[in-house]
Design a protein around this motif. Structure first.
Motif, PDB file in Angstrom:
ATOM      1  N   ALA A 174      -2.419  -0.495   9.850  1.00  0.00           N
ATOM      2  CA  ALA A 174      -1.409  -1.551   9.777  1.00  0.00           C
ATOM      3  C   ALA A 174      -0.157  -1.096  10.506  1.00  0.00           C
ATOM      4  O   ALA A 174       0.014   0.093  10.790  1.00  0.00           O
ATOM      5  CB  ALA A 174      -1.078  -1.867   8.323  1.00  0.00           C
ATOM      6  N   ARG A 175       0.715  -2.049  10.790  1.00  0.00           N
ATOM      7  CA  ARG A 175       1.971  -1.689  11.463  1.00  0.00           C
ATOM      8  C   ARG A 175       2.746  -0.681  10.650  1.00  0.00           C
ATOM      9  O   ARG A 175       3.335   0.253  11.197  1.00  0.00           O
ATOM     10  CB  ARG A 175       2.797  -2.951  11.719  1.00  0.00           C
ATOM     11  N   HIS A 176       2.745  -0.844   9.335  1.00  0.00           N
ATOM     12  CA  HIS A 176       3.377   0.136   8.445  1.00  0.00           C
ATOM     13  C   HIS A 176       2.415   0.438   7.308  1.00  0.00           C
ATOM     14  O   HIS A 176       1.901  -0.479   6.662  1.00  0.00           O
ATOM     15  CB  HIS A 176       4.697  -0.395   7.895  1.00  0.00           C
ATOM     16  N   ALA A 177       2.158   1.709   7.075  1.00  0.00           N
ATOM     17  CA  ALA A 177       1.265   2.136   5.998  1.00  0.00           C
ATOM     18  C   ALA A 177       1.971   3.204   5.174  1.00  0.00           C
ATOM     19  O   ALA A 177       2.838   3.928   5.680  1.00  0.00           O
ATOM     20  CB  ALA A 177      -0.037   2.686   6.569  1.00  0.00           C
ATOM     21  N   ASP A 178       1.604   3.290   3.900  1.00  0.00           N
ATOM     22  CA  ASP A 178       2.144   4.357   3.064  1.00  0.00           C
ATOM     23  C   ASP A 178       1.665   5.701   3.586  1.00  0.00           C
ATOM     24  O   ASP A 178       0.565   5.813   4.148  1.00  0.00           O
ATOM     25  CB  ASP A 178       1.688   4.175   1.616  1.00  0.00           C
ATOM     26  N   ARG A 179       2.483   6.727   3.379  1.00  0.00           N
ATOM     27  CA  ARG A 179       2.113   8.062   3.841  1.00  0.00           C
ATOM     28  C   ARG A 179       0.787   8.481   3.224  1.00  0.00           C
ATOM     29  O   ARG A 179       0.480   8.159   2.073  1.00  0.00           O
ATOM     30  CB  ARG A 179       3.196   9.073   3.453  1.00  0.00           C
ATOM     31  N   GLY A 180      -0.004   9.187   3.990  1.00  0.00           N
ATOM     32  CA  GLY A 180      -1.295   9.642   3.503  1.00  0.00           C
ATOM     33  C   GLY A 180      -1.972  10.488   4.548  1.00  0.00           C
ATOM     34  O   GLY A 180      -1.381  10.840   5.576  1.00  0.00           O
ATOM     35  N   SER A 181      -3.215  10.821   4.296  1.00  0.00           N
ATOM     36  CA  SER A 181      -3.976  11.648   5.225  1.00  0.00           C
ATOM     37  C   SER A 181      -5.164  10.857   5.769  1.00  0.00           C
ATOM     38  O   SER A 181      -5.477   9.766   5.285  1.00  0.00           O
ATOM     39  CB  SER A 181      -4.453  12.931   4.541  1.00  0.00           C
ATOM     40  N   ILE A 182      -5.831  11.439   6.763  1.00  0.00           N
ATOM     41  CA  ILE A 182      -6.951  10.771   7.426  1.00  0.00           C
ATOM     42  C   ILE A 182      -7.841  11.842   8.068  1.00  0.00           C
ATOM     43  O   ILE A 182      -7.335  12.733   8.757  1.00  0.00           O
ATOM     44  CB  ILE A 182      -6.425   9.763   8.492  1.00  0.00           C
TER      45      ILE A 182
END
Length: 221
Positions: A174-182
């Motif tokens: 998404a244009r803005h996503a919550d901080r996280g890992s991938i």
């Protein structure tokens, strides 16, 4: 397709190269070190040795000839200092864009980073060291340069924290996503899906989530 990957020996780049070559796409990998050629050949990628910190735009344009898209997945790396963040993470990305324009390659996918908004308009993020701040500034500078070009269709992917976990095939994009890992596997799969979708530009953040990758890409505005 014929895809050229800059920084082709990087962890995300090698995953992408293997995905593309395994299904029969032509992949050219730009690398700085001749020692990396054998690994790329094993991946089914055609190596081209070019140092994007010093190469002339004409040399890079020649390597891009006939490509359908370029992917910038290069980086100065965690052990580098402030100066190389500027020359690689920004300067090399801009050089690749100059070369793409010269070679008539319109599509450009830039692997950037979550957090670049923290340094927008010269902001100084709290609790972030000098080198990582320089990295974010370089990534943001590259984004701004590329997105201002009318002759390129630029897609910017900003992954969260990268892991070597096995990919799940499910993400938040998404244009803005919550901080996280991938997982790096999933980043490479998203890059592949974006290339397949033929998108003419997007700036998206990417972390693990619940949406299958094809659906996440299809849902982008």
């Amino acid at each position: 397709m014929h895809i050229v990957i800059a920084g082709a020996h990087g962890q995300i780049a090698r995953r992408l190269g293997r995905l593309l070559s395994a299904r029969g796409d032509a992949v050219t990998g730009l690398v700085r070190s001749p020692d990396h050629r054998a690994d790329l050949k094993d991946d089914g990628v055609t190596p081209v040795v070019l140092d994007l910190e010093s190469a002339a735009v004409e040399e890079v344009a020649e390597a891009l000839s006939g490509a359908d898209a370029v992917v910038f997945a290069a980086g100065a790396g965690p052990g580098s200092g402030v100066a190389r963040k500027e020359t690689v993470d920004r300067g090399a990305a801009v050089l690749l864009a100059d070369a793409a324009e010269r070679a008539g390659v319109r599509r450009y996918v830039l692997v950037s980073s979550m957090g670049v908004d923290l340094v927008a308009d010269g902001a100084q993020p709290e609790g972030v060291d000098e080198v990582f701040t320089a990295y974010l500034r370089a990534k943001l500078g590259a984004e701004q340069d590329l997105l201002a070009r009318e002759r390129l269709a630029v897609s910017v992917v900003r992954p969260g924290g990268l892991t070597d976990d096995a990919g799940t095939g499910r993400v938040t994009l998404a244009r803005h996503a919550d901080r996280g890992s991938i997982p790096r596997d999933d980043v490479a799969a998203v890059l592949l899906a974006l290339l397949d979708a033929g998108r003419d530009g997007a700036v998206v953040e990417l972390v693990s989530g619940d949406t299958p990758i094809p659906d996440a890409v299809a849902a982008l505005p």
